[in-house]
Design an enzyme around this catalytic site. Structure first.
Site, PDB file in Angstrom:
ATOM      1  N   LYS A  49       0.817  -1.195   0.000  1.00 38.48           N
ATOM      2  CA  LYS A  49       0.000   0.000   0.000  1.00 38.48           C
ATOM      3  C   LYS A  49       0.863   1.262   0.000  1.00 38.48           C
ATOM      4  O   LYS A  49       0.390   2.355  -0.270  1.00 38.48           O
ATOM      5  CB  LYS A  49      -0.882   0.036   1.268  1.00 38.48           C
ATOM      6  N   GLY A  50       2.130   1.077   0.316  1.00 38.73           N
ATOM      7  CA  GLY A  50       3.000   2.235   0.561  1.00 38.73           C
ATOM      8  C   GLY A  50       3.166   3.186  -0.606  1.00 38.73           C
ATOM      9  O   GLY A  50       3.403   4.370  -0.418  1.00 38.73           O
ATOM     10  N   ASP A  87      14.494  -1.114   1.187  1.00 39.56           N
ATOM     11  CA  ASP A  87      15.316  -1.309   2.385  1.00 39.56           C
ATOM     12  C   ASP A  87      16.398  -2.341   2.073  1.00 39.56           C
ATOM     13  O   ASP A  87      17.498  -1.990   1.673  1.00 39.56           O
ATOM     14  CB  ASP A  87      14.402  -1.728   3.541  1.00 39.56           C
ATOM     15  N   ASP A  98       4.383   3.441   6.682  1.00 43.59           N
ATOM     16  CA  ASP A  98       3.657   3.247   7.934  1.00 43.59           C
ATOM     17  C   ASP A  98       4.524   2.655   9.040  1.00 43.59           C
ATOM     18  O   ASP A  98       5.564   2.062   8.790  1.00 43.59           O
ATOM     19  CB  ASP A  98       2.493   2.271   7.713  1.00 43.59           C
ATOM     20  N   ARG A 114       0.654   6.780   7.481  1.00 42.39           N
ATOM     21  CA  ARG A 114       0.710   6.816   6.016  1.00 42.39           C
ATOM     22  C   ARG A 114       0.189   8.153   5.484  1.00 42.39           C
ATOM     23  O   ARG A 114       0.609   8.604   4.424  1.00 42.39           O
ATOM     24  CB  ARG A 114      -0.150   5.690   5.416  1.00 42.39           C
TER      25      ARG A 114
HETATM   26  P1  IMP Z   1      12.782  -4.738   1.506  1.00 42.15           P
HETATM   27  O1  IMP Z   1      13.402  -3.756   0.557  1.00 42.15           O
HETATM   28  O2  IMP Z   1      12.462  -6.062   0.888  1.00 42.15           O
HETATM   29  O3  IMP Z   1      13.607  -4.893   2.763  1.00 42.15           O
HETATM   30  O4  IMP Z   1      11.380  -4.217   2.031  1.00 42.15           O
HETATM   31  C1  IMP Z   1      10.865  -2.991   1.669  1.00 42.15           C
HETATM   32  C2  IMP Z   1       9.536  -2.792   2.365  1.00 42.15           C
HETATM   33  O5  IMP Z   1       9.724  -2.745   3.797  1.00 42.15           O
HETATM   34  C3  IMP Z   1       8.956  -1.449   1.992  1.00 42.15           C
HETATM   35  O6  IMP Z   1       8.123  -1.549   0.859  1.00 42.15           O
HETATM   36  C4  IMP Z   1       8.204  -1.052   3.239  1.00 42.15           C
HETATM   37  O7  IMP Z   1       6.913  -1.603   3.217  1.00 42.15           O
HETATM   38  C5  IMP Z   1       8.998  -1.682   4.371  1.00 42.15           C
HETATM   39  N1  IMP Z   1       9.946  -0.708   4.965  1.00 42.15           N
HETATM   40  C6  IMP Z   1      11.287  -0.739   4.892  1.00 42.15           C
HETATM   41  N2  IMP Z   1      11.852   0.289   5.561  1.00 42.15           N
HETATM   42  C7  IMP Z   1      10.822   1.013   6.064  1.00 42.15           C
HETATM   43  C8  IMP Z   1      10.749   2.239   6.850  1.00 42.15           C
HETATM   44  O8  IMP Z   1      11.747   2.872   7.219  1.00 42.15           O
HETATM   45  N3  IMP Z   1       9.506   2.673   7.163  1.00 42.15           N
HETATM   46  C9  IMP Z   1       8.370   2.012   6.783  1.00 42.15           C
HETATM   47  N4  IMP Z   1       8.389   0.882   6.043  1.00 42.15           N
HETATM   48  C10 IMP Z   1       9.608   0.380   5.683  1.00 42.15           C
HETATM   49 MG    MG Z   2       6.521  -0.929  -0.432  1.00 41.13          MG
END
Ligand code: IMP
Ligand code: MG
Length: 183
Positions: A47-48, A107, A163, A169
């Site tokens: 949803k982000g 991330d 979130d 959000r």
């Molecule tokens: P990754 O890149 O697979 O580790 O995961 C990315 C997802 O983790 C993003 O789409 C967000 O939903 C969540 N996420 C990672 N870092 C943050 C943050 O600092 N705040 C909020 N959500 C985060």
């Molecule tokens: Mg995301």
């Protein structure tokens, strides 16, 4: 809600509404240039990415189509593992389409590299990635991110689609969260 109403929960505003709007406009200009003369499908990651999609798509002075995916990545605690499950797939066939995945933050990069390779296996004309924010760990992943708003330090941030436990959000800015909220 006004961001001032959230301020007790925040440590520092990293990017204001104005800064985000300006950066999204810049990314849109780059994207418009790169995809000139080509059909473009924006794929938002629920949803982000809702806020980035809404603003980026409107900043593009051209036709685009939009579709959405929802994925959940399994992981221990707050870290994703790279094991991804599709909760909502695309409504459209992307064969021969130019696809731009739109995300709000990368991330570890595990979710996105899985998503990019999943979409690539459907034989689109191209697959690229745009994200508003990127954390340092993602730099060591093989996923090629063509459009990045800002590289940020490894801190937990909320707002503008991001979130903590589904809240924040709807903030207009992006900020770091105060420890009392999550401890
Ligand atoms: P990754 O890149 O697979 O580790 O995961 C990315 C997802 O983790 C993003 O789409 C967000 O939903 C969540 N996420 C990672 N870092 C943050 C943050 O600092 N705040 C909020 N959500 C985060
Ligand atoms: Mg995301």
């Amino acid at each position: 809600m006004r961001d001032a109403d959230f301020s007790d929960d925040l440590v520092k505003i990293l990017f204001t509404e104005e800064q985000i709007s300006q950066r999204v406009d810049e990314l849109a200009a780059e994207i418009a240039r790169d995809y000139e003369g080509k059909d473009l499908l924006l794929v938002g990651v629920l949803k982000g990415a809702v806020m980035v999609m809404a603003d980026l798509s409107r900043a593009l002075d051209r036709h685009v189509t939009m579709d959405w995916m929802a994925v959940s990545s399994y992981g221990s605690g707050t870290k994703s593992s790279g094991v991804v499950r599709i909760l909502k797939d695309l409504d459209t066939d992307i064969h021969d389409k130019h696809v731009l995945i739109v995300d709000e933050i990368i991330d570890t990069g595990l979710t996105l590299s899985w998503l990019a390779s999943n979409l690539s296996s459907r034989h689109p004309a191209s697959v690229e990635v745009a994200t508003l924010l990127r954390k340092p760990e993602a730099l060591s992943m093989p996923v090629n991110v063509k459009y990045v708003g800002w590289d940020i330090p490894n801190e937990f941030v909320v707002g503008y689609g991001l979130d903590y436990n589904e809240r924040y959000r709807n903030m207009r800015s992006v900020a770091t969260l105060a420890p009392h909220v999550y401890s």
